[in-house]
Enzyme design. Structure first.
Site, PDB file in Angstrom:
ATOM      1  N   GLY A 357      16.474  36.857 -39.334  1.00 49.37           N
ATOM      2  CA  GLY A 357      17.255  35.539 -39.220  1.00 49.37           C
ATOM      3  C   GLY A 357      18.086  36.018 -38.081  1.00 49.37           C
ATOM      4  O   GLY A 357      19.210  35.167 -38.301  1.00 49.37           O
ATOM      5  N   SER A 677      13.468  62.904 -39.428  1.00 43.92           N
ATOM      6  CA  SER A 677      13.703  62.689 -40.561  1.00 43.92           C
ATOM      7  C   SER A 677      12.853  63.129 -41.630  1.00 43.92           C
ATOM      8  O   SER A 677      13.223  62.923 -42.730  1.00 43.92           O
ATOM      9  CB  SER A 677      14.193  61.344 -40.767  1.00 43.92           C
ATOM     10  OG  SER A 677      13.212  60.430 -40.521  1.00 43.92           O
ATOM     11  N   LYS A 720      15.317  52.119 -45.091  1.00 40.25           N
ATOM     12  CA  LYS A 720      14.506  52.941 -45.737  1.00 40.25           C
ATOM     13  C   LYS A 720      14.877  53.130 -47.432  1.00 40.25           C
ATOM     14  O   LYS A 720      13.779  53.155 -48.063  1.00 40.25           O
ATOM     15  CB  LYS A 720      14.731  54.720 -45.573  1.00 40.25           C
ATOM     16  CG  LYS A 720      14.571  55.073 -44.164  1.00 40.25           C
ATOM     17  CD  LYS A 720      14.765  56.624 -43.745  1.00 40.25           C
ATOM     18  CE  LYS A 720      14.577  56.862 -42.326  1.00 40.25           C
ATOM     19  NZ  LYS A 720      14.917  58.352 -41.891  1.00 40.25           N
TER      20      LYS A 720
END
Length: 805
Positions: A357, A677, A720
């Site tokens: 949005g 990561s 995440k």
């Protein structure tokens, strides 16, 4: 003394009748026709006098010259419309002494003019000069027969000569009247000589112009030829072009415009250049376009902001579910605006995955402020000129997208959306991101200079909003000028609310379905969200709802006997959308050795990243598959180095790197993967495979590792966590340095997840790995929360005991 007579007077428009000349006249006006009838009824004699202005339709005494000509009507032709064509012969010049008002037509007492005879050698010289000038005039003009000049020379009387030449020449009415009124023969000849000299000069110049222009253009370009002729005449005579309606219109609009002094001076200079150009020339088109661009910009036009904070909050809540931070920021801006009255436009950067949005939120901000809204898509823009415009030296040049959009907005303070700001590229044509630095810098955009306009334009009151999927594609100097607001993906509950409150009503209306007769069941909405869409936003969700609305519309139209009622259930969804596209992962049903669940960030939101490791006899080789990037491959090598260095503490076989090969694979091998990561996940997966200790499959993890065993901070934690929640993960291992970011995550999500901040790899392994003999099975989800862990929502700091060797 001359004898005074009373005669009918006929005014003439732009005609001066001279003595000893025969002139045809059209008599149309009523008073003039009555004067003609009176003359015909008497001795056919009338007094003809010219009007001072041809615009007067009903001339009175004040509108006529005093000097005219006695004339005799020698022929009359009456026309069907009541008018008359007459032929008159001038007898002698006369002066009106007074007008008589007792008639319906003009009548007056007139007396012949008395002339002073002062002929001498000077008069003779003037005669010869005038004869030569008239002969030259006859040759230059195509309206006088050549033999007329010879007949003029035969006239011995100087007065007759002057009257004849003045009658035949095409002088202005006031010039002919001046010749007629002169009572001194020498003065009359002098005036006539001056007029002939000026007229001959103009005729010679006209013929010269015709010769020059004809040599440049063809006969087919008649219109262009006439324009060129007019321009050369004006240039030679020093005439201005103020009569040109287009130039006058531009001049008036420039004066009325509220443009800056610099822009007004530039516009007037360009207008002066335009007035000297041929209207059809290419240069004129360029100048005209430039002036119109300057005039069409909204100089000094502003819309008034609405300062009602309650209304603003209501509009934002109506248009969007959630997004509390951005709503709060807009309301704060309105509050400051209400106190300060004038504030420089903020520059917001909305960062988030597709479909959350961002663009619609910018429209809602414009609606809240009651400002105009304009949008420019920067995706794929490579040329700096798209932002700053092209210089006018190029054919077809235009202002840049910024100025074009400001013209479209029509105000100086619109809400300006720069969409996909992270998708710009640089090449040999320039760097558009660098061009945006001036646009988005509050200290510089007050004097934004477009290459096409070449004048400063004020952008300081514009509210700029940029959108991006990731900040990685935004240059650091540009990012520094923007206020960054992240829009994470939606949770399942938020998607459910958005579907209920926004998407379903909109699609029902778009497909002509009555919301009272067509209903979506909760099970249908949940199935679409969980089984047919797997995204951070709601774009695909709305697409599938639209698909079901089309199926429903078709069913209603075909079922002519029904009442139009239709309930969309889970069975209807499964029947019409086909096989389920997404399944809940079975990772937390049973534990496995060598399989760990990682978390990844993408431009489209967060994703889970299953990581598999297997060992086989070999010589210590490390094989990495799954289309891993360089950074992720380096993380895997760092993980192996850490395991080899801390083998005894981790309980891995001694000298495993001499007897075993290790293969690490991350599924969905066609999708490129990269980033640091996954370090914790890879270590956990390899240690599990080497020790035989299963990994808890209801646990997901993320974190960068070092060779010393430290777990470093990562990015994209919000996305995440949402991905873990969407895939029913129970616990997340995160770097301890990321713990403060948990406060920015939706409280509902935090309440259903357990977080384990860790600082070292040993802490992470203590949480994720089970004993070799344990086969862990996750508890079934409870009906209330869908989660099965007692410590949901808690942040548990774990100090692990050393793992068994």
């Amino acid at each position: 003394m001359a004898r005074t007579e009373t005669l009918p007077i006929i005014p003439l428009k732009e005609i001066v009748v001279f003595p000893n000349s025969i002139t045809p006249l059209f008599i149309v006006r009523h008073k003039s026709l009555l004067a003609l009838e009176a003359a015909l009824a008497d001795d056919k004699r009338v007094f003809l006098v010219a009007q001072r202005s041809a615009e007067s339709e009903h001339p009175g005494p004040q509108d006529l010259y005093e000097v005219g000509t006695f004339a005799e009507v020698i022929q009359v032709l009456r026309l069907p419309d009541g008018s008359a064509k007459i032929l008159v012969e001038g007898r002698q010049a006369g002066r009106i002494l007074e007008f008589l008002t007792q008639r319906e037509y003009l009548q007056g007492r007139v007396v012949p003019l008395a002339y002073e005879t002062d002929e001498d050698k000077r008069t003779l010289a003037l005669r010869r000069t005038i004869e030569n000038q008239f002969e030259r005039y006859a040759k230059l003009s195509d309206k006088i027969p050549e033999d007329l000049a010879l007949s003029i020379r035969s006239l011995e009387d100087s007065l007759q000569l002057a009257n004849a030449i003045a009658n035949y020449c095409h002088f202005k009415t006031q010039d002919k009247q001046q010749v007629l009124e002169s009572t001194k023969i020498t003065s009359k000849l002098m005036i006539l000589s001056q007029l002939l000299g000026s007229e001959n000069e103009l005729l010679e110049l006209e013929n010269k112009i015709i010769t020059q222009v004809k040599s440049k253009i063809g006969k087919s370009q008649k219109e262009y030829f006439l324009n060129e002729q007019l321009k050369v005449i004006e240039k030679e005579l020093g005439l201005s072009n103020e009569d040109d309606l287009e130039i006058e219109e531009y001049e008036g609009r420039i004066k009325k415009s509220k443009m800056s002094d610099e822009a007004r001076d530039k516009a007037f200079r360009e207008l002066a250049r335009l007035s000297k150009m041929a209207q059809l020339s290419p240069e004129a088109t360029v100048s005209r376009s430039y002036i119109e661009w300057l005039l069409d910009l909204p100089w000094g036009k502003y819309t008034k902001d609405r300062g009602d904070l309650v209304r603003a909050q209501r509009i934002l809540d109506e248009d969007h579910h959630g997004l509390e931070k951005i709503k709060e920021r807009i309301v704060e801006y309105l509050a400051v605006l209400k106190l300060v009255r004038e504030i420089r436009g903020p520059i917001l950067c909305l960062v988030g995955p597709p479909g959350v949005g961002k663009t619609s939120l910018a429209r809602s901000i414009a609606r809240t402020l009651k400002r105009k809204f304009v949008r420019v898509s920067l995706g794929g823009v490579r040329d700096e000129a798209e932002i700053r415009g092209h210089r006018r030296t190029y054919i077809g040049s235009l202002p840049g997208k910024i100025v074009q959009s400001m013209k479209k907005a029509g105000t100086m303070n619109p809400v300006f959306l720069l969409d996909e700001v992270d998708k710009m590229n640089a090449d040999f044509r320039g760097d558009p991101a660098s061009a945006l630095l001036e646009v988005l810098d509050p200290e510089q955009n007050r004097n934004f200079n477009d290459h096409y306009l070449e004048v400063d334009f004020d952008l300081s009151r514009v509210m700029f909003i940029t959108t991006a999927n990731t900040v990685a594609g935004i240059p650091a100097p540009l990012l520094d000028r923007m206020e960054l607001i992240r829009l994470p993906g939606y949770t399942e509950d938020e998607k459910r609310q958005i579907a209920r409150n926004f998407l379903i009503p909109r699609q029902l209306k778009a497909h002509g379905l009555n919301p009272r007769r067509v209903t979506f069941g909760d099970d249908a909405v949940d199935m679409i969200i969980q089984r047919y869409t797997r995204e951070a936003g709601v774009r695909n969700l709305e697409r599938e709802i639209a698909n079901l609305c089309r199926k429903t519309a078709r069913a209603i139209v075909l079922d002519k006997t029904g009442d139009g009622r239709h309930a969309i259930t889970a069975a209807f969804v499964r029947e019409h959308l086909g096989p389920e596209r997404y399944q809940d992962m079975a990772l937390h049903e049973t534990t496995e050795v060598g399989v760990a669940t990682g978390l990844a960030w993408t431009e489209f939101g967060g994703e889970i990243l299953p990581t598999e490791t297997t060992t086989m006899p070999g010589k210590g080789g490390l094989q990495l598959t799954g289309k891993l990037g360089d950074v992720m491959q380096e993380s895997a090598r760092a993980a192996l180095s850490y395991i080899r260095a801390h083998g005894p503490q981790l309980g891995v076989p001694r000298d495993f790197y001499k007897t075993l090969d290790i293969h690490v694979h991350i599924p969905e091998g066609a999708i490129p993967k990269d980033g640091p990561s996954a370090g914790v996940t890879i270590v956990t997966s390899i240690v599990s495979a080497l020790t035989g200790r299963p990994v808890r499959q209801d646990v997901a993890m993320t974190g960068e590792i070092t060779l010393r065993g430290r777990v470093l901070k990562i990015g994209g934690l919000k996305e995440k966590v949402i991905a873990a929640h969407r895939n029913h993960i129970a616990m997340i291992i995160i770097p301890a340095d990321n713990e403060p970011e948990l406060e920015e995550i939706n409280p509902e999500i935090r309440g259903e997840l357990e977080f384990r901040p860790v600082r070292t790899i040993a802490e992470a392994l203590a949480v994720a790995l089970l004993a070799p003999a344990v086969r862990h099975k996750a508890p079934a989800p409870t009906p209330a929360t869908g989660r099965g862990h007692k410590s949901a929502g808690k942040v548990i700091r774990h100090e692990p005991a050393p793992p068994p060797v």
